[in-house]
Design a protein around this motif. Sequence first.
Motif, PDB file in Angstrom:
ATOM      1  N   THR A 113       0.827  -1.202   0.000  1.00 12.13           N
ATOM      2  CA  THR A 113       0.000   0.000   0.000  1.00 12.13           C
ATOM      3  C   THR A 113       0.863   1.254   0.000  1.00 12.13           C
ATOM      4  O   THR A 113       0.592   2.217  -0.725  1.00 12.13           O
ATOM      5  N   TYR A 114       1.919   1.232   0.793  1.00 15.59           N
ATOM      6  CA  TYR A 114       2.802   2.403   0.891  1.00 15.59           C
ATOM      7  C   TYR A 114       3.400   2.760  -0.468  1.00 15.59           C
ATOM      8  O   TYR A 114       3.357   3.920  -0.901  1.00 15.59           O
ATOM      9  N   LEU A 115       3.957   1.773  -1.166  1.00 15.15           N
ATOM     10  CA  LEU A 115       4.616   2.056  -2.440  1.00 15.15           C
ATOM     11  C   LEU A 115       3.613   2.400  -3.546  1.00 15.15           C
ATOM     12  O   LEU A 115       3.904   3.212  -4.427  1.00 15.15           O
ATOM     13  N   LYS A 116       2.429   1.803  -3.500  1.00 11.58           N
ATOM     14  CA  LYS A 116       1.395   2.168  -4.472  1.00 11.58           C
ATOM     15  C   LYS A 116       1.007   3.637  -4.311  1.00 11.58           C
ATOM     16  O   LYS A 116       0.812   4.347  -5.293  1.00 11.58           O
TER      17      LYS A 116
ATOM     18  N   THR B 266      12.243  -3.827  -5.424  1.00  9.30           N
ATOM     19  CA  THR B 266      12.094  -3.915  -6.875  1.00  9.30           C
ATOM     20  C   THR B 266      10.961  -2.997  -7.357  1.00  9.30           C
ATOM     21  O   THR B 266      10.245  -2.393  -6.546  1.00  9.30           O
ATOM     22  N   ASN B 267      10.767  -2.945  -8.664  1.00  9.51           N
ATOM     23  CA  ASN B 267       9.690  -2.146  -9.260  1.00  9.51           C
ATOM     24  C   ASN B 267       8.388  -2.930  -9.418  1.00  9.51           C
ATOM     25  O   ASN B 267       7.417  -2.409  -9.973  1.00  9.51           O
ATOM     26  N   ASP B 268       8.361  -4.152  -8.952  1.00  5.38           N
ATOM     27  CA  ASP B 268       7.249  -5.060  -9.202  1.00  5.38           C
ATOM     28  C   ASP B 268       6.255  -5.060  -8.044  1.00  5.38           C
ATOM     29  O   ASP B 268       6.575  -5.515  -6.942  1.00  5.38           O
ATOM     30  N   PRO B 269       5.038  -4.563  -8.259  1.00  2.08           N
ATOM     31  CA  PRO B 269       4.039  -4.562  -7.183  1.00  2.08           C
ATOM     32  C   PRO B 269       3.760  -5.953  -6.612  1.00  2.08           C
ATOM     33  O   PRO B 269       3.382  -6.078  -5.444  1.00  2.08           O
ATOM     34  N   ALA B 270       3.916  -6.998  -7.429  1.00  2.00           N
ATOM     35  CA  ALA B 270       3.700  -8.360  -6.915  1.00  2.00           C
ATOM     36  C   ALA B 270       4.713  -8.686  -5.818  1.00  2.00           C
ATOM     37  O   ALA B 270       4.381  -9.364  -4.839  1.00  2.00           O
ATOM     38  N   VAL B 271       5.941  -8.189  -5.970  1.00  2.00           N
ATOM     39  CA  VAL B 271       6.965  -8.386  -4.930  1.00  2.00           C
ATOM     40  C   VAL B 271       6.627  -7.570  -3.691  1.00  2.00           C
ATOM     41  O   VAL B 271       6.789  -8.039  -2.563  1.00  2.00           O
TER      42      VAL B 271
END
Length: 282
Positions: free
Chosen positions: A177-180, A195-200
């Motif tokens: 949530t924070y990075l989104k 990483t740049n991957d939301p799945a990670v």
Amino acid sequence: MNKAYIFLFAISIFLLPSCGVFTVNKSKDIPYMAQGQLDNLPEKSLNIFFPKNKKECPVVVFAYGGSWESGKKELYSFLGKRLAKKGIVAVIIDYPLSPAYKVPDMALSVAQSVKWTVNNIANYHGNPDRIFVSGHSAGGHLTALNTLKDDYFDQLCVENPIKGAILIDAAGIDMYTYLKEKKLASGESYLKAFTNDPAVWKDTSPIYYLDNQDPQCLIMMGGKTYPGIKSSTERFLDKSEEIGYEPIYHLQPSKKHVPMITQFIWSGNKTYDWIEEFVKAK
């Protein structure tokens, strides 16, 4: 962690004696992971502080903070000594850091340190059946992740042995949530680790693995901590209530993020009472 902070930290540790009941022994720079033992991960080591005249002690494995990119175990000898004085074996670990390594690498390394501890801690007066983990900031994230998610222990072909987690102003509890919300530019320091991957991001956010059968967490949060830590901790507490999970929560209203760990310099700090009660009740 800037140089002024490290200097102040070192002087405080030097000036303040450790008080307690037990005489403390220390074993340092013990490798828990050899170079290449786990794919590309480097050799890493730990320091152990243990009561000289008491055996079968509860054990706390501690991972430091530093935004997943800095830190070293030697800065936290004060914590190891004070826990050991109170009859708790303290294992202070190093782990791989960003940008060379990513969060899944760090989490696997923490799991390996716990596995090593289970297999060896009886030699240092610890009880391998009473293993707890703890961490400040990024270290709180990594230890929470290993407490609530078994995947890293599954990779090591062992059952999760953690009896409980002591989270000290833990960061990254809901990094997804924070990075989104932040929408950081590629290459920013957090993205170097996550990483740049939301799945990670989601895969490494402890909140998404919480269920009411998980080991209990003792959560300490500063009332003046960073907004991201405050909001993710509050979401974690809300979810805990929804599913019937019961963490122990202590809000320290006047504390900022760094003082949440530097308060442990003082051996009479009330946080040690909370930790003793937590680990000795299980």
